[in-house]
Design a protein around this motif. Structure first.
Motif, short mmCIF file in Angstrom:
data_model
loop_
_atom_site.label_atom_id
_atom_site.label_comp_id
_atom_site.label_asym_id
_atom_site.label_seq_id
_atom_site.Cartn_x
_atom_site.Cartn_y
_atom_site.Cartn_z
N GLY A 83 0.81 -1.21 0.00
CA GLY A 83 0.00 0.00 0.00
C GLY A 83 0.84 1.26 0.00
N PHE A 84 1.98 1.22 0.71
CA PHE A 84 2.86 2.39 0.75
C PHE A 84 3.44 2.70 -0.62
CE2 PHE A 84 7.11 4.22 1.27
CZ PHE A 84 6.81 5.35 2.03
N VAL A 85 3.80 1.66 -1.37
CA VAL A 85 4.41 1.85 -2.68
C VAL A 85 3.37 2.27 -3.71
CG1 VAL A 85 5.61 0.70 -4.57
CG2 VAL A 85 6.33 0.30 -2.21
N LEU A 86 2.23 1.57 -3.72
CA LEU A 86 1.25 1.80 -4.78
C LEU A 86 0.29 2.94 -4.49
CD1 LEU A 86 0.22 -1.79 -5.93
CD2 LEU A 86 1.94 -0.26 -6.85
N GLY A 87 0.08 3.27 -3.20
CA GLY A 87 -0.87 4.31 -2.86
C GLY A 87 -0.62 5.64 -3.56
N PRO A 88 0.58 6.21 -3.43
CA PRO A 88 0.84 7.48 -4.13
C PRO A 88 0.74 7.38 -5.64
CG PRO A 88 2.48 7.09 -2.41
CD PRO A 88 1.69 5.82 -2.56
N MET A 89 1.14 6.21 -6.20
CA MET A 89 1.08 6.05 -7.65
C MET A 89 -0.37 5.96 -8.12
SD MET A 89 4.20 3.27 -7.93
CE MET A 89 4.24 3.22 -9.70
N VAL A 90 -1.22 5.28 -7.34
CA VAL A 90 -2.64 5.21 -7.68
C VAL A 90 -3.26 6.59 -7.65
CG1 VAL A 90 -4.88 4.39 -6.85
CG2 VAL A 90 -2.96 2.81 -6.97
N GLU A 91 -2.97 7.34 -6.58
CA GLU A 91 -3.53 8.69 -6.46
C GLU A 91 -3.05 9.60 -7.59
OE1 GLU A 91 -3.41 12.51 -3.40
OE2 GLU A 91 -1.88 10.95 -3.33
N GLU A 92 -1.76 9.56 -7.87
CA GLU A 92 -1.21 10.45 -8.89
C GLU A 92 -1.80 10.17 -10.26
OE1 GLU A 92 3.14 11.56 -10.87
OE2 GLU A 92 3.01 10.17 -9.19
N ASN A 93 -1.87 8.90 -10.64
CA ASN A 93 -2.40 8.56 -11.97
C ASN A 93 -3.90 8.77 -12.05
OD1 ASN A 93 -0.12 7.38 -13.71
ND2 ASN A 93 0.18 6.32 -11.77
N PHE A 94 -4.63 8.57 -10.94
CA PHE A 94 -6.07 8.82 -10.92
C PHE A 94 -6.35 10.30 -11.15
CE2 PHE A 94 -9.95 9.88 -8.54
CZ PHE A 94 -10.86 9.05 -9.19
N ARG A 95 -5.64 11.17 -10.43
CA ARG A 95 -5.84 12.60 -10.58
C ARG A 95 -5.40 13.09 -11.96
NH1 ARG A 95 -3.50 15.04 -4.98
NH2 ARG A 95 -4.22 16.99 -5.90
N ARG A 96 -4.32 12.52 -12.47
CA ARG A 96 -3.83 12.93 -13.79
C ARG A 96 -4.81 12.52 -14.87
NH1 ARG A 96 2.06 10.96 -14.85
NH2 ARG A 96 2.33 12.24 -12.99
N ALA A 97 -5.37 11.30 -14.76
CA ALA A 97 -6.34 10.84 -15.77
C ALA A 97 -7.59 11.72 -15.76
CB ALA A 97 -6.70 9.38 -15.50
N LEU A 98 -8.07 12.07 -14.56
CA LEU A 98 -9.25 12.94 -14.49
C LEU A 98 -8.94 14.34 -15.00
CD1 LEU A 98 -10.85 11.98 -11.04
CD2 LEU A 98 -11.55 11.28 -13.34
N LEU A 99 -7.73 14.80 -14.78
CA LEU A 99 -7.36 16.12 -15.28
C LEU A 99 -7.35 16.14 -16.80
CD1 LEU A 99 -6.37 18.97 -14.47
CD2 LEU A 99 -4.04 18.09 -14.59
N LEU A 100 -6.82 15.09 -17.42
CA LEU A 100 -6.76 15.04 -18.88
C LEU A 100 -8.14 14.83 -19.49
CD1 LEU A 100 -3.53 12.87 -19.35
CD2 LEU A 100 -3.78 15.33 -19.68
N SER A 101 -9.04 14.14 -18.75
CA SER A 101 -10.38 13.89 -19.29
C SER A 101 -11.40 14.93 -18.85
CB SER A 101 -10.86 12.50 -18.85
OG SER A 101 -11.01 12.46 -17.45
N ARG A 102 -10.90 16.00 -18.19
CA ARG A 102 -11.77 17.07 -17.70
C ARG A 102 -12.84 16.55 -16.74
NH1 ARG A 102 -10.81 21.72 -20.55
NH2 ARG A 102 -9.69 21.48 -22.54
N GLY A 103 -12.43 15.65 -15.87
CA GLY A 103 -13.32 15.14 -14.83
C GLY A 103 -14.24 14.02 -15.24
#
Length: 524
Positions: free
Chosen positions: A442-462
């Protein structure tokens, strides 16, 4: 195309076998192997210490030396994880789960032999993939955007919940706790502090090496400080007795193949660290095993799969680093920096502009892995004899090396206190029946999940549907859903079986009531 690749590989062997290049490769493999064994010391520390040496070296021997340290420490880290439950390199934390129980059962030499075979096989496959499939894997890696990376990380998190023995709910709880630890520090988007509690040292987040060493190494020492480990008698320490039997090799073969495939797949993806690879390989073996409840007690598949995935990824990791300039983890980032210092820019033109570096590096992988086998076959007895040292003597030495290794990562005494805190926490959790491995995942993947989730929503305009509109992402989301349903069904069946067992195999409430009534009416 194949003949051209073979011709280039022959040219690479000519470069790698030159006297000075071979000596520097041997030096890197030897240093990496020895430092990998030391608790708290890993490839990151060794490369950081020796990086200034490359500034005055020719580019070819410099890169060969750093690469030798990298994959040499992989095998050295496995030795510490199997024999002492000390993962100097975080990916080897998964190897502790079954490698260390094998040592407790007197099979430490067998586990090391399995590791040696798996490392050579997986490295060889990784090298072949790097030679013949680099263009294809580079093309595939371009198809993995934020949505695809989020989906595959989500699958890894769900798979991690199945790794813990006992209650799946406890595994999920530990994974969530690890994710909370992973988001401590500075928000990558807004720059605000999160969960730092006013401590300036936490602004950069918790240290991965400190958490791994605390949860696995220090916690085990605290629980077993008065234990004396004796692995069989002196006859079992002979080199020829350390090689696995035919039956053990048969048990390790398919996990080794599957682990190699997982490592190869993830090695081609830029930005994915090696820890997720070993966790997913282990979770895959546990999921398809006929005896998943035995994992964590000394299963050969639990050693073969993660070690094969780690070593194949180590080789394939160089594909995105060399061809795209995107490192997979901190170690590859250091090697990328060494190339840039030498005036060499990684990218698609690297192979054509610097064929001596690329093909010499590829050839040195094979040479280095052969050197590792030659070095470690006679040393297996030495490693196993380490277990004859009582813990009351080994404990202070291990604590010293852990403290030095963790301190050397960023020259911070605060990280040493992190090791102690997570060591005490890990000991308490293990006493309460919790598995600590999902915390690291969870420590390793947690930040990566959050970062890619927010980046994907940013590129798709939510637009949340972006995760199911892209085919690759949709496939991983579907796999995650199936895995989640399978875990729920399995938990329901286990609960039903426990209830049936508690009442007896032939228990019928109505029949029991009838028998009770009849006995009362006619028993006087």
């Amino acid at each position: 195309m194949d003949m051209t690749a073979l011709h280039d590989l022959w040219f690479g062997f000519g470069v790698a076998l030159q006297g000075s290049n071979l000596l520097w490769s041997l030096f890197g493999v030897l240093v990496g192997n020895l430092i990998g064994v030391l608790p708290g010391m890993g490839a990151l520390s060794a490369i950081s210490i020796l990086m200034p040496l490359t500034y005055v070296m020719h580019p070819v021997p410099a890169i060969l030396m750093l690469a030798g340290i990298f994959y040499g420490s992989q095998y050295g880290g496995a030795i510490g994880a199997i024999l002492l439950n000390l993962p100097s390199h975080p990916p080897h934390a998964v190897t502790c789960l079954d490698g260390y129980p094998m040592t407790r059962a007197g099979k430490g030499g067998t586990a090391l032999g399995i590791t040696m075979i798996c490392s050579f096989f997986a490295a060889s496959v990784g090298i072949l993939v790097m030679i013949f499939a680099s263009p294809l894997l580079t093309t595939i890696s371009f198809k993995f955007g934020p949505a695809e990376l989020f989906s595959i990380m989500l699958l890894g998190l769900l798979a991690g919940s199945t790794m813990s023995r006992g209650s799946p709910l406890k595994g999920v709880a530990m994974t969530v706790f690890g994710m909370l630890c992973g988001i401590v520090g500075t928000d990558p988007n807004s720059g605000t502090f999160r969960f730092t509690m006013g401590v300036p040292e936490l602004s950069d987040g918790l240290e991965l090496v400190a958490i791994a060493m605390g949860l696995f190494g220090v916690a085990d020492f605290l629980l077993n400080v008065n234990r004396l480990v004796i692995v069989g008698n002196s006859a079992k320490l002979r080199v020829r007795d350390m090689f696995p039997t035919r039956g053990e090799l048969k048990k390790a073969f398919w996990p080794m193949v599957r682990g190699t495939g997982v490592g190869t797949l993830f090695g081609a993806m830029p930005g994915t660290g090696p820890t997720i690879t070993t966790f997913i390989a282990y979770a895959l073996e546990r999921k398809i095993s006929r005896n998943p409840e035995k994992f964590g007690t000394g299963m050969i598949a639990g050693v073969a799969a993660p070690e094969a995935s780690a070593h194949s990824k180590t080789q394939v990791d160089f594909i995105p680093t060399m061809s795209l300039g995107i490192p997979g983890d901190a170690v590859m980032a250091l090697i990328l920096g060494a190339l840039l210092v030498q005036g060499i820019t990684p990218g698609p033109q690297l192979i054509g502009e610097h064929p001596d570096i690329f093909w010499g590096l590829v050839a040195s992988f094979w040479i280095g892995n052969v050197l590792l086998m030659v070095l470690n076959i006679p040393l297996i007895g030495v490693w196993v004899k380490m277990l004859r040292v009582p813990y009351r003597f080994m404990f202070p030495c291990a604590m010293f090396f852990i403290a030095v290794g963790v301190f050397s990562t960023q020259n911070s005494l605060f990280h040493v206190w992190e090791v102690l805190a997570f060591g005490v926490l890990g000991a308490l959790l293990m006493c309460l029946g919790f598995s600590v491995a999902p915390i690291l995942l969870g420590f390793v993947l947690g930040p990566m999940v959050e970062e890619n989730f927010r980046r994907a929503l940013l590129l798709s305009r939510g637009d949340v549907s972006v995760f199911v509109q892209r085919p690759i992402s949709a496939a991983f989301i579907a796999a995650s859903t199936i895995l989640l349903l399978a875990v729920m069904v399995s938990a329901w069946r286990n609960r039903r079986d426990r209830q049936a067992t508690a009442h007896g195999p032939d228990h019928d409430p109505e029949q029991t009531a009838r028998v009770s009534v009849s006995s009362e009416s006619g028993g006087v």
